[in-house]
Design a protein around this motif. Structure first.
Motif, mmCIF file in Angstrom:
data_model
loop_
_atom_site.group_PDB
_atom_site.id
_atom_site.type_symbol
_atom_site.label_atom_id
_atom_site.label_comp_id
_atom_site.label_asym_id
_atom_site.label_seq_id
_atom_site.Cartn_x
_atom_site.Cartn_y
_atom_site.Cartn_z
ATOM 1 N N GLN A 1 42.626 39.443 40.047
ATOM 2 C CA GLN A 1 41.992 40.738 40.205
ATOM 3 C C GLN A 1 40.820 40.713 41.179
ATOM 4 N N PRO A 2 39.905 39.724 41.072
ATOM 5 C CA PRO A 2 38.829 39.694 42.069
ATOM 6 C C PRO A 2 39.349 39.539 43.502
ATOM 7 N N ALA B 1 38.852 42.205 46.511
ATOM 8 C CA ALA B 1 38.258 41.765 47.769
ATOM 9 C C ALA B 1 39.177 42.061 48.945
ATOM 10 N N ARG B 2 40.474 41.894 48.752
ATOM 11 C CA ARG B 2 41.428 42.137 49.833
ATOM 12 C C ARG B 2 41.384 43.598 50.276
ATOM 13 N N GLN C 1 33.664 33.934 43.971
ATOM 14 C CA GLN C 1 33.753 33.934 42.512
ATOM 15 C C GLN C 1 35.149 33.544 42.054
ATOM 16 N N ALA C 2 36.179 34.117 42.683
ATOM 17 C CA ALA C 2 37.553 33.808 42.286
ATOM 18 C C ALA C 2 37.914 32.367 42.625
ATOM 19 N N GLU D 1 44.313 36.205 34.998
ATOM 20 C CA GLU D 1 44.446 37.424 35.803
ATOM 21 C C GLU D 1 43.083 37.988 36.165
ATOM 22 N N THR D 2 42.177 38.048 35.180
ATOM 23 C CA THR D 2 40.859 38.634 35.434
ATOM 24 C C THR D 2 39.947 37.682 36.193
ATOM 25 N N GLY D 3 40.150 36.388 36.027
ATOM 26 C CA GLY D 3 39.264 35.428 36.681
ATOM 27 C C GLY D 3 39.658 35.105 38.095
#
Length: 811
Positions: free
Chosen positions: A299-300, A304-305, A279-280, A294-296
């Protein structure tokens, strides 16, 4: 089935090296394109990479002369060798080098190395066999053709279904076919899986268009067995994943992770994190551009990390994907981690993948950041590349940075230093490393320092001038060091730049004759370039001109030409080594030698026939332009002999008995013979032909000796060359020089059949005239009209001639 998404990175666009002057002046000299990318390399001293035939020895430590323009993968190999950790032939093979890339897809980060197409064929074979074994009435319909890549709305594509997608499906199918109730439910399972793979590369997906609707597995009929329901939940999440419905896919995989009865439960959490990564990676905003908010994006990836880190101790795939994420979230730190890992580790497939990541991450750093890196290997590579005066190699000019937007903005804000500031900084950093890194192998930090060094003089910053102590340290590096030849080469180069070519000659000759110093073809050619400048005689100068050729097969890296032998060819039948004049020969010949020496060179037996002819043309043209009619008369018979169509013009020149008549005859010859050119080279090493700067003859940033004249020239000969160059470089454009006298001659020779012919060829030649930068541009109130004036005179005075008929336009 679900696997990492990878946006396909565009192949870097490489800068075209202009070697056209060498090709124009010496027909045998040519730039060899590599890999179809539109850039050229010298077939004698490749600037960007180490030829295939020389790579094993290079990686083992025979570095020779090491250009800072080499792609970083070769500087990595040089670092390893210089630090006593050379690569074996097997390790080089494990890197699977492909030009500047490591591995077949090394323009990405942690990419797939298996071929998805072969796995796809394996799945299709297994699927067709399973369908054929079912009762005819219950067989699922054949699926539409499927692929592995998917197009996006921004006209890019990515590998949607990599190799392990199809391999896992084939393995699962094999296991399910052994279940007792497979014959009753196999058709449903296959139909569900066909829907999953229909999203990999849907046939109705179009670049630049919104994504087509997803193909999702149908709901199960009542009475379906539990195993089929569990598989269907996994297939649904996988179909959503491949269709780009990442939140839904993530929710599905999270539910699977909590289902202890699902055979897919061990993969659930990992694939849920993968959905965030995908998604990111592929998210786009309203403008259809990648969403780097930042949100797109951040943050993802950060979420995930954390999820992957928790899985890493028990799942190697999760641990590997952490590195992929780190390359984007924390590129500098990840580059440093990879550098430490790569500096001494044995090289295998995993190391090769890490090296690909490392090299890609360096693309996101500015030249200054490379040179200032806290990591020694990265800093050394940056300092070596900084020696290229304003360039840091192809790696830095085109690939998009691998880091996040904040990192990219910060890098842009710091920027690459302008002019020589980067080189001054790099020289200081190299000098500091020499003083501080006492454990470094001999010559390690001296290597970039000497490549950056220039002789003291006007305009040379003190940072780039070697101290006596540094020169002694370079001389003290033992002959067994991988950097020995590199250091000795630059010491000799500095002597030549200081006007001490005669003093350097003995050392250069000794290096070329030393049997203990085995040299690659490219390194020997570089030493011969110095020998051409240090030779004490014209004969020695010419003897150093022919160089061993490295050639290139279509789509393949440069190799040693005379090693390219067909299988079965006996040693006696093997081709002899091929030689050609050096790329730097025109620069030395046509810039530094006065007419008196050019005439001696033209008669020298060492000069090949093609060069003697071309040199005679240049001498005649220059002599006529300078009014040296005695020299022009010496060359005229050589030029006239093969030119049957213009024989009458050369006869006129031979019959001319005054300077004015000779000049008039020469103007008509030039109008009919546009290939005759004075072959000028200006102070920057650029061709300046008839007042127009066109192409770079040699890379003057990589060859700081470009202004040095051969040592054998006397002071009087050097002064004569300078005076001749000053007059010739002051010439206007060819059409401006020829136009007025040609038009005056034509107007006064209306009965001469050569007049309309000369005007026709003059107009035609202006269409191919130099389109570079005029050395002496016309004032705005004096536009060029020579071609138009010639056209109008031709059609007014000789309207029915064949030459007027052939001259339909003046532009």
């Amino acid at each position: 089935m679900a696997t990492t998404a990878r946006r396909r990175a565009a192949r870097p666009h490489l800068t075209l090296r202009h070697l056209a002057l060498a090709a124009a002046l010496l027909c045998a000299t040519a730039a060899h394109a590599s890999g179809g990318d539109g850039f050229g390399e010298s077939p004698l001293t490749p600037e960007w990479h180490v030829p295939v035939s020389e790579l094993p020895a290079f990686a083992a430590g025979r570095l020779g002369v090491l250009p800072g323009s080499h792609w970083r993968v070769f500087l990595f190999l040089a670092w390893r060798a210089a630090n006593g950790r050379p690569l074996s032939a097997e390790e080089v093979k494990a890197l699977d080098l492909n030009e500047w890339r490591v591995g077949p897809w090394s323009h990405g980060i942690s990419v797939e190395t298996d071929d998805p197409q072969s796995m796809l064929k394996g799945w299709q074979t297994a699927r067709d066999a399973a369908a054929a074994a079912l009762p005819a009435a219950s067989r699922p319909a054949p699926p539409a053709p499927i692929g592995a890549e998917r197009s996006t709305e921004d006209w890019s594509s990515y590998l949607n279904c990599p190799a392990d997608t199809f391999a896992r499906a084939a393995q699962t199918l094999s296991e399910r076919r052994r279940l007792p109730d497979w014959p009753a439910w196999g058709s449903a399972w296959l139909a569900q899986q066909d829907q999953v793979f229909a999203n990999c590369s849907p046939d109705d997906a179009r670049p630049g268009q919104p994504a087509p609707p997803p193909r999702l597995p149908a709901a199960l009929a009542s009475g379906a067995p539990a195993w089929l329901a569990k598989d269907r939940a996994y297939q649904l999440a996988a179909a959503q994943f491949y269709a780009g419905q990442y939140p839904a896919a993530r929710a599905g995989f999270q539910a699977i992770a909590k289902d202890g009865a699902s055979p897919w439960q061990p993969l659930g959490a990992y694939l849920a994190a993968r959905a965030l990564v995908r998604q990111a990676t592929l998210a786009t905003g309203a403008d259809k551009q990648p969403d780097r908010s930042e949100t797109g994006w951040r943050q993802p990836l950060a979420t995930a990390r954390q999820e992957l880190l928790a899985l890493a101790p028990t799942q190697p795939a999760a641990a590997a994907l952490v590195g992929w994420v780190d390359a984007r979230l924390r590129p500098r730190e990840r580059a440093q981690e990879l550098s430490q890992q790569l500096s001494g580790a044995p090289v295998n497939r995993q190391t090769a993948a890490a090296l690909g990541d490392y090299l890609r991450l360096l693309d996101g750093l500015t030249p200054q950041q490379l040179a200032e890196s806290p990591d020694a290997m990265t800093r050394w590579i940056g300092l070596m590349q900084a020696s290229q005066d304003g360039r840091t190699g192809v790696d830095a000019v085109s690939p998009q940075p691998a880091g996040d937007p904040a990192t990219e903005r910060e890098a842009a804000a710091r920027g690459a230093l302008e002019g020589g500031a980067l080189q001054r900084l790099a020289a200081n950093l190299a000098r500091q490393a020499v003083a501080k890194d006492s454990k470094a192998p001999a010559g390690l930090w001296l290597a970039p320092l000497l490549a950056l060094a220039r002789p003291a003089g006007a305009g040379v910053p003190p940072e780039r001038v070697l101290t006596e102590a540094e020169q002694r340290a370079a001389l003290a590096v033992p002959a067994g060091s991988p950097l020995y030849q590199h250091l000795r080469y630059h010491l000799a180069r500095l002597q030549i730049e200081q006007g001490q070519g005669a003093a350097a000659d003995a050392g250069i000759s000794a290096m070329l004759a030393d049997a203990k110093q085995a040299m690659s073809i490219a390194t020997r050619n570089r030493w011969l370039g110095l020998k051409m400048l240090s030779a004490p005689t014209l004969a020695g100068f010419l003897a150093a001109v022919p160089r061993r050729v490295l050639t290139e097969e279509a789509g393949q890296p440069i190799i040693d030409a005379d090693r390219t032998v067909e299988k079965g060819t006996s040693k006696a039948e093997a081709p002899a080594p091929q030689f050609q004049p050096a790329d730097d020969f025109p620069l030395r010949l046509y810039r530094n030698l006065p007419l008196s020496v050019l005439k001696l060179a033209q008669r020298a037996p060492a000069l090949p026939g093609t060069e003697t002819t071309r040199l005679a043309e240049v001498i005649w043209t220059r002599a006529a332009l300078l009014g040296d009619w005695a020299s022009a008369d010496e060359m005229a018979p050589l030029l006239a002999a093969p030119r049957t169509t213009t024989k009458a013009l050369w006869d006129r020149y031979a019959a001319a008995n005054s300077p004015a008549a000779k000049r008039e005859a020469a103007v008509v010859i030039w109008a009919n013979t546009p290939e005759l050119d004075p072959a000028l080279v200006n102070d920057q090493g650029l061709q300046q032909s008839w007042g127009c700067i066109t192409y770079a003859n040699v890379d003057t940033t990589a060859d700081p000796t470009h202004l040095a004249g051969p040592a054998f020239l006397t002071a009087a000969e050097r002064e004569a060359a300078r005076a001749e160059q000053a007059k010739l470089q002051a010439l206007p454009l060819r059409s401006e020089y020829l136009g007025p006298p040609l038009l005056a001659w034509a107007r006064s020779h209306t009965s001469d059949p050569e007049a309309p012919k000369a005007l026709h060829f003059f107009v035609a030649s202006t269409r191919m005239e130099c389109r570079g930068v005029p050395a002496h541009p016309r004032p705005k109130d004096n536009p060029a009209t020579d071609s138009k004036d010639a056209f109008q005179l031709l059609h007014k005075q000789w309207p029915k001639s064949e030459w007027a008929g052939k001259t339909k336009y003046y532009y």
